[in-house]
Motif scaffolding. Structure first.
Motif, PDB file in Angstrom:
ATOM      1  N   THR A 265     -10.053  30.825  -9.368  1.00 19.70           N
ATOM      2  CA  THR A 265      -9.753  32.324  -9.973  1.00 19.70           C
ATOM      3  C   THR A 265      -8.431  31.683 -11.320  1.00 19.70           C
ATOM      4  OG1 THR A 265     -10.987  33.634  -8.502  1.00 19.70           O
ATOM      5  CG2 THR A 265      -9.912  35.032 -10.187  1.00 19.70           C
ATOM      6  N   VAL A 266      -8.903  32.032 -12.396  1.00 10.87           N
ATOM      7  CA  VAL A 266      -7.976  32.443 -13.487  1.00 10.87           C
ATOM      8  C   VAL A 266      -7.959  32.868 -14.052  1.00 10.87           C
ATOM      9  CG1 VAL A 266      -6.318  30.833 -14.901  1.00 10.87           C
ATOM     10  CG2 VAL A 266      -8.129  29.036 -13.311  1.00 10.87           C
ATOM     11  N   VAL A 267      -6.988  33.758 -14.304  1.00 14.45           N
ATOM     12  CA  VAL A 267      -6.085  35.151 -14.898  1.00 14.45           C
ATOM     13  C   VAL A 267      -5.505  34.741 -16.210  1.00 14.45           C
ATOM     14  CG1 VAL A 267      -5.512  37.607 -15.370  1.00 14.45           C
ATOM     15  CG2 VAL A 267      -7.393  36.135 -13.255  1.00 14.45           C
ATOM     16  N   ASP A 268      -5.534  35.085 -17.600  1.00 10.80           N
ATOM     17  CA  ASP A 268      -4.570  35.106 -18.465  1.00 10.80           C
ATOM     18  C   ASP A 268      -4.074  36.744 -18.595  1.00 10.80           C
ATOM     19  OD1 ASP A 268      -3.082  35.015 -20.900  1.00 10.80           O
ATOM     20  OD2 ASP A 268      -4.483  35.098 -22.074  1.00 10.80           O
ATOM     21  N   PRO A 269      -2.514  37.209 -17.907  1.00 10.69           N
ATOM     22  CA  PRO A 269      -2.304  38.561 -17.899  1.00 10.69           C
ATOM     23  C   PRO A 269      -1.653  38.781 -19.553  1.00 10.69           C
ATOM     24  CG  PRO A 269       0.080  37.244 -17.592  1.00 10.69           C
ATOM     25  CD  PRO A 269      -1.816  35.817 -17.249  1.00 10.69           C
ATOM     26  N   LYS A 270      -2.264  38.284 -20.272  1.00  9.14           N
ATOM     27  CA  LYS A 270      -1.953  39.152 -21.647  1.00  9.14           C
ATOM     28  C   LYS A 270      -3.463  39.588 -22.352  1.00  9.14           C
ATOM     29  CE  LYS A 270       2.172  36.931 -22.717  1.00  9.14           C
ATOM     30  NZ  LYS A 270       3.199  35.186 -23.989  1.00  9.14           N
ATOM     31  N   SER A 271      -4.359  38.541 -22.438  1.00  9.46           N
ATOM     32  CA  SER A 271      -4.805  39.223 -22.415  1.00  9.46           C
ATOM     33  C   SER A 271      -6.461  39.410 -21.549  1.00  9.46           C
ATOM     34  CB  SER A 271      -5.899  38.394 -23.363  1.00  9.46           C
ATOM     35  OG  SER A 271      -6.109  37.010 -21.774  1.00  9.46           O
ATOM     36  N   GLY A 272      -5.576  39.795 -20.492  1.00  7.29           N
ATOM     37  CA  GLY A 272      -6.621  39.823 -19.508  1.00  7.29           C
ATOM     38  C   GLY A 272      -7.746  39.431 -18.948  1.00  7.29           C
TER      39      GLY A 272
END
Length: 382
Positions: free
Chosen positions: A299-306
């Motif tokens: 699982t990978v998440v970009d914290p800025k774009s969500g």
């Protein structure tokens, strides 16, 4: 008068064609891709660009290397971005220094020491294309072939490739099929299947590079990763698997609890395995035995774009790569360079090697069917 009518009809045909073409051009933060830029001949075979659309996702696939050129996905505010690195034309793919972008890799992903493997008491020699070793199927591996287009719908495409006996040194005529499908659940699925008329090693994957902020949008070191695996494969200085399975406990490779990619990559000068790879470039063990069971690989998440990417597979393992060697020499479809650690790869594959007898076998025999299934599920965090 007839000439005027003919000119008018030709103009209407041109406008209709242009409108149709324009309807396939992605916009709103995603790359504008023109199918004409992908129409050419390579070794006498036609290449093209094919657009898939379903739900909130749009994808672009070329039959040159069976590549994912683009995936357009919305962020938590509905703003779309192109989250896969790719190029705007076949010409750009052919001149790129990075040759694996978005491609299907085969017959065998990874490196084979000195290009030699043994099977049934016979030694096979493969062409060298990575230092002293064979990598990713060789120079003319599946990434460098034009695949046949069997069928295309609005949301799926089926490609096939026949790898002949002796191609890149591998035995057997291997018939391969790849099916990309977009679903209403915001999934891009990839099914890879193969059959052979002689025993041969097979380990396929897709080599897409992702940046969930969008292609060319800077570092991925702030991306938050989870890999539900207790162990990974050790490699030697040539990045050849040694056969040793190491526990992630207490190492930078422990992603069982979510953490930013950049948190422990700074230990690359003190951790031997990180140093060898130049960062993250390791295969994780997901299952010990082959089965049809689908498991979560990462699982990978970009914290800025969500934007959130969950990858599921029936493969034995997953390879995680933090783009440690990109130098900005290739310019992508968004007009931005592919820079050091500005993308990542999550390659579902079997973690084994044809020369590691302690690992589950890679050998596909006549009468058997190789089947690899991967789901790229896109969503957003709140």
């Amino acid at each position: 008068m007839k000439k005027q009518v003919l000119l008018a009809l030709l103009f209407l045909v041109f406008i209709s064609f242009k409108a149709t073409s324009q309807s396939y051009l992605q916009n709103g933060g995603c790359a504008q891709l023109n199918p004409i830029d992908f129409n050419t001949l390579i070794n006498g075979k036609k290449t093209g660009l094919f657009f898939l659309k379903k739900g909130n996702l749009t994808a672009a696939i070329t039959n040159y290397g069976g590549r994912i050129v683009s995936i357009c996905a919305p962020d938590k505010n509905g703003q779309k971005a192109d989250v896969v690195l790719g190029f705007k034309s076949i010409e750009d793919y052919l001149k790129a220094t990075g040759v694996y972008h978005g491609a299907i890799i085969g017959r065998v992903i990874g490196r084979i020491s000195k290009g030699i493997f043994e099977m049934d008491g016979k030694t096979y020699s493969l062409p060298i294309n990575n230092g002293a070793n064979h990598q990713h199927g060789g120079l003319m591996g599946f990434h460098n072939q034009v695949w046949d287009v069997k069928s295309v719908t609005q949301s799926s495409i089926v490609l096939s490739y026949n790898s002949v006996d002796g191609e890149m040194g591998y035995p057997g005529n291997l018939k391969v099929e790849a099916t990309y499908t977009l679903t209403s659940n915001n999934d891009l699925t990839l099914k890879l299947s193969a059959t052979t008329d002689k025993a041969t090693p097979v380990n396929l994957t897709n080599h897409a590079f992702f940046n969930l902020a969008g292609e060319g949008k800077g570092t991925i070191l702030d991306h938050i990763v989870t890999i539900p695996s207790n162990s990974f494969c050790a490699v030697n200085p040539d990045k050849i698997k040694t056969g040793e399975i190491l526990n992630v406990e207490g190492t930078p490779f422990d992603f069982r609890k979510s953490k930013p990619i950049g948190k422990d990559i700074i230990l690359e000068n003190s951790n031997e395995q990180l140093k060898i790879a130049g960062g993250y470039d390791q295969s994780y063990v997901l299952k010990k035995k082959h089965s049809a069971k689908i498991v979560l690989a990462a699982t990978v998440v970009d914290p800025k774009s969500g934007r959130k990417l969950e990858v599921f597979t029936n493969n034995l393992g997953v390879h995680f790569f933090s783009a440690n060697f990109f130098k900005g020499t290739d310019i992508g479809k968004m007009g931005k360079p592919f820079n050091f650690r500005e993308s990542f790869a999550v390659e579902t594959q079997d973690y084994n090697s044809p020369n590691q007898k302690s690992f589950p076998t890679l050998i596909l025999n006549p009468g058997e069917k190789y089947e690899s299934y991967t789901v790229y599920h896109f969503s957003n965090t709140k």
